[in-house]
Design an enzyme around this catalytic site. Sequence first.
Site, PDB file in Angstrom:
ATOM      1  CD  GLU A 284      -3.334  -0.319   2.017  1.00  0.00           C
ATOM      2  OE1 GLU A 284      -2.906   0.329   3.041  1.00  0.00           O
ATOM      3  OE2 GLU A 284      -4.560  -0.650   1.869  1.00  0.00           O
ATOM      4  CG  HIS A 305       8.328 -29.479   1.399  1.00  0.00           C
ATOM      5  ND1 HIS A 305       8.645 -30.598   1.088  1.00  0.00           N
ATOM      6  CD2 HIS A 305       9.168 -28.685   2.393  1.00  0.00           C
ATOM      7  CE1 HIS A 305       9.722 -30.835   2.235  1.00  0.00           C
ATOM      8  NE2 HIS A 305      10.004 -29.787   2.804  1.00  0.00           N
ATOM      9  CE  LYS A 419     -12.434   1.046   0.659  1.00  0.00           C
ATOM     10  NZ  LYS A 419     -11.737   1.878   1.292  1.00  0.00           N
TER      11      LYS A 419
HETATM   12  O1  PA5 Z   1      -3.828   1.258   5.541  1.00  0.00           O
HETATM   13  C1  PA5 Z   1      -4.948   1.725   5.188  1.00  0.00           C
HETATM   14  O2  PA5 Z   1      -5.147   2.867   5.218  1.00  0.00           O
HETATM   15  C2  PA5 Z   1      -5.984   0.708   4.961  1.00  0.00           C
HETATM   16  O3  PA5 Z   1      -5.837  -0.532   4.782  1.00  0.00           O
HETATM   17  C3  PA5 Z   1      -7.068   0.792   6.234  1.00  0.00           C
HETATM   18  O4  PA5 Z   1      -6.463   0.623   7.250  1.00  0.00           O
HETATM   19  C4  PA5 Z   1      -8.343  -0.042   5.579  1.00  0.00           C
HETATM   20  O5  PA5 Z   1      -8.820   0.104   4.531  1.00  0.00           O
HETATM   21  C5  PA5 Z   1      -9.184  -0.004   6.925  1.00  0.00           C
HETATM   22  O6  PA5 Z   1      -9.895   1.396   7.199  1.00  0.00           O
HETATM   23  P1  PA5 Z   1     -10.639   1.584   7.953  1.00  0.00           P
HETATM   24  O7  PA5 Z   1     -10.076   1.853   9.439  1.00  0.00           O
HETATM   25  O8  PA5 Z   1     -10.976   3.372   7.727  1.00  0.00           O
HETATM   26  O9  PA5 Z   1     -11.879   1.002   8.265  1.00  0.00           O
END
Ligand code: PA5
Length: 445
Positions: A284, A305, A419
């Site tokens: 990310e 393996h 999303k």
């Molecule tokens: O790193 C990030 O920003 C994402 O992985 C969020 O943590 C994830 O989408 C969950 O978001 P939220 O805490 O707003 O529900």
Amino acid sequence: MAIRLNLQNAGLREHELEYARPLAEAANRALHERSGAGSEMLGWLDLPEAYDREEFARIQAAAKRIQEQSEVLVAIGIGGSYLGARAGLEFVKGPFGNQLRNKGAEVYFAGNNLSSAYVQNLFDIIGDRDFSVNVISKSGTTTEPAVAFRLFKARLEEKYGKDGARERIYATTDAHKGALRGLAEEEGYETFVVPDNIGGRFSCLSAVGLLPMAAGGMDIARVMQGCADARTAYSNPKLSENDAMRYASVRYGMLAKGKCTEILASYEPSLTMFGEWYKQLMAESEGKDGKGLFPVSANFTTDLHSIGQFIQDGARSLFETVLWVERSGHDLTVPEDPANVDGLNFAAGMTMQQMNEKAMKGTLLAHVDGGTPNVVITLDRLDDYTFGELVYFFWKSLAVSGYLLGVNPFDQPGVEAYKKNMFALLGKPGFESAKAALEARLQGI
Ligand code: PA5
């Protein structure tokens, strides 16, 4: 330090690291001067010193209450609001931590998928036992945890009534905004804050991860101490004295050599979820603007393996970062067998740790000989302190390597695409216009 970096088999010459030095040191400086991209999201940088002590005490008190009231805590969240707590609990308590129940509540995770079978299985595991819920969402609007929370909240209210449920629900979310904040205030849940300047994947040592970890029996003060010591060590401005920067520079050098996939491999199943946490942190943060190393995780010897064949002999685009645990904490030995039908008596009396070490060293040499360079990170042991230290090591390295790559490591624009489509297909208000075109493209699927 409880962790040590070894670059002996990383396949980079000293002068190659030297080329990266001014860039890495400038990246580190930009982080500390808060002058780089995404600098408004650097709350994690000084977190181990600057965290809210009053909230920390409330987390410890809430964890104690959860342990007294409930056998089980269901932690509801996804991505950065999920992975770190689970990684920490498995790091310290092991893969069977919930079954061994040596200390703390059993902690299960929900809201990290949309599988009905998963939630039903969790209902069955809880059965008629007492349970509490920690719903965790920074935005307060993420679909997966919102669905799971509705289901578990209804279950709690059915079992304990509305007032009883209120005593067992803890919400971790933004201090001021979002649907979860509104709901928590309306219903009177105890709340904890995800700081504004800390993004999801940097949030596991805020209330996001600390409450489930503490409820599960982890010593979160030791976690924060490990993190604080790492902050001091990895603030060193000199590349040669800062392992987080050296690791970032090696990753940068690997990419320049066409090694575009990094495998985080470990020899302890307790590190499986740490691998999942690492994948999110790296992917990310770096995977944007058409750039980045693709992060993969593996468990050895298990995966020797399966994907071991590819690592040894497939496309030469990989390098490995091996997490090696020096003291696993247990010393089972291979028993002698008079019949020796399996021919294993040569190893009788050896500890499994010794065998694991030979497997690690043999694999390292084989992979390096096959063209897969190896970085080795040795951990003294798997405990709360080391977890805090390792988390900060990866945060800091990643932040430096993001700047080296020329990306903003603190945003995640790509996460929104699926999303939008999902909301349109589900018929969520505000997304109607895209629905017909998406359904046409899905004909036949
Ligand atoms: O790193 C990030 O920003 C994402 O992985 C969020 O943590 C994830 O989408 C969950 O978001 P939220 O805490 O707003 O529900």
